[in-house]
Enzyme design. Structure first.
Site, mmCIF file in Angstrom:
data_model
loop_
_atom_site.group_PDB
_atom_site.id
_atom_site.type_symbol
_atom_site.label_atom_id
_atom_site.label_comp_id
_atom_site.label_asym_id
_atom_site.label_seq_id
_atom_site.Cartn_x
_atom_site.Cartn_y
_atom_site.Cartn_z
ATOM 1 N N CYS A 36 0.812 -1.216 0.000
ATOM 2 C CA CYS A 36 0.000 0.000 0.000
ATOM 3 C C CYS A 36 0.846 1.266 0.000
ATOM 4 O O CYS A 36 0.465 2.277 -0.598
ATOM 5 C CB CYS A 36 -0.978 0.003 1.179
ATOM 6 S SG CYS A 36 -0.202 -0.215 2.805
ATOM 7 N N HIS A 89 -1.481 0.641 7.407
ATOM 8 C CA HIS A 89 -2.137 0.799 6.111
ATOM 9 C C HIS A 89 -1.860 2.227 5.651
ATOM 10 O O HIS A 89 -1.601 3.120 6.474
ATOM 11 C CB HIS A 89 -3.633 0.541 6.214
ATOM 12 C CG HIS A 89 -4.323 0.483 4.871
ATOM 13 N ND1 HIS A 89 -3.835 -0.278 3.841
ATOM 14 C CD2 HIS A 89 -5.453 1.099 4.402
ATOM 15 C CE1 HIS A 89 -4.628 -0.146 2.791
ATOM 16 N NE2 HIS A 89 -5.606 0.688 3.092
ATOM 17 N N ASP A 105 -8.325 4.910 -1.318
ATOM 18 C CA ASP A 105 -7.829 3.670 -0.729
ATOM 19 C C ASP A 105 -8.041 2.553 -1.749
ATOM 20 O O ASP A 105 -9.174 2.153 -2.018
ATOM 21 C CB ASP A 105 -8.578 3.372 0.573
ATOM 22 C CG ASP A 105 -8.095 2.092 1.260
ATOM 23 O OD1 ASP A 105 -7.222 1.405 0.692
ATOM 24 O OD2 ASP A 105 -8.602 1.783 2.357
#
Length: 212
Positions: A36, A89, A105
């Protein structure tokens, strides 16, 4: 985690009238599951290159805590209605002057981009219902700073034998003149380490949600 499916609510369908998404619809974005931090770096790079919006309006948002155990809901890697516990994250925040802010996201089941109030309600929920050791913090790093300073040799994704735990991106490792690996400085929620500023989740919500 798997790459988002084109059938998910996305892009223009997610954004209110008048808001032009800063990046392509989800299937058109550079994406590697479980990387990520690099996915968001690539979003920042795209925004800089396209110059549709000022890069200063965007922030890489690292979500973690001192235990590196943070729950997030509405994640593709999870089961419906249940949170995923990540060590960290990373999402992208677009701060829109005088209007709703947006979260990008690539791993969520929510729209892409997602109005921040929706993301707060459905993905973050509230720290008040979470045991203190799981309460989230965020590190906000301006996109231009992130592009200039972040580096990863992806060593964190190898096991003790040197094998990949998850396949790495196909493009070369991201590095700077000074660093080949500084991911831990971004994940750290110690305000004396790394770049950007560290906020509690309530501070982040108060600062960037529409109720501020």
């Amino acid at each position: 985690m798997d790459q988002a499916e084109p059938g998910l609510a996305d892009a223009a369908a997610a954004a209110p009238a008048g808001y032009e998404p800063a990046v392509p619809a989800r299937p058109g974005c550079v994406y590697t599951g479980c990387y990520c931090e690099e996915n968001v770096w690539k979003l920042c790079e795209y925004i800089r290159n396209q110059n549709l919006y000022p890069l200063e309006e965007f922030y890489a948002v690292f979500i973690s805590n001192d235990r590196r155990m943070v729950p997030l809901w509405e994640q593709q890697a999870g089961m419906v209605g249940q949170p995923v516990i990540w060590d960290y994250h990373v999402v992208l925040l677009h701060v829109v002057s005088g209007d709703q802010n947006f979260i990008y996201d690539l791993d969520t089941l929510l729209p892409f981009p997602c109005p921040i109030d929706t993301y707060i309600e459905k993905a973050f929920k509230s720290d008040s219902v979470i045991h203190p050791e799981f309460q989230r913090k965020v590190r906000l790093v301006q996109a231009d700073v992130y592009l200039k300073t972040f580096a990863s040799d992806r060593s964190h994704m190898k096991d003790a034998s040197g094998n990949w735990q998850k396949p790495p991106p196909l493009y070369p490792c991201i590095e700077t003149a000074d660093f080949k690996m500084n991911l831990d400085d971004f994940i750290s929620m110690n305000p004396d380490v790394g770049w950007g500023s560290v906020l509690s989740l309530p501070e982040f919500v108060q600062g960037f949600g529409s109720q501020n």
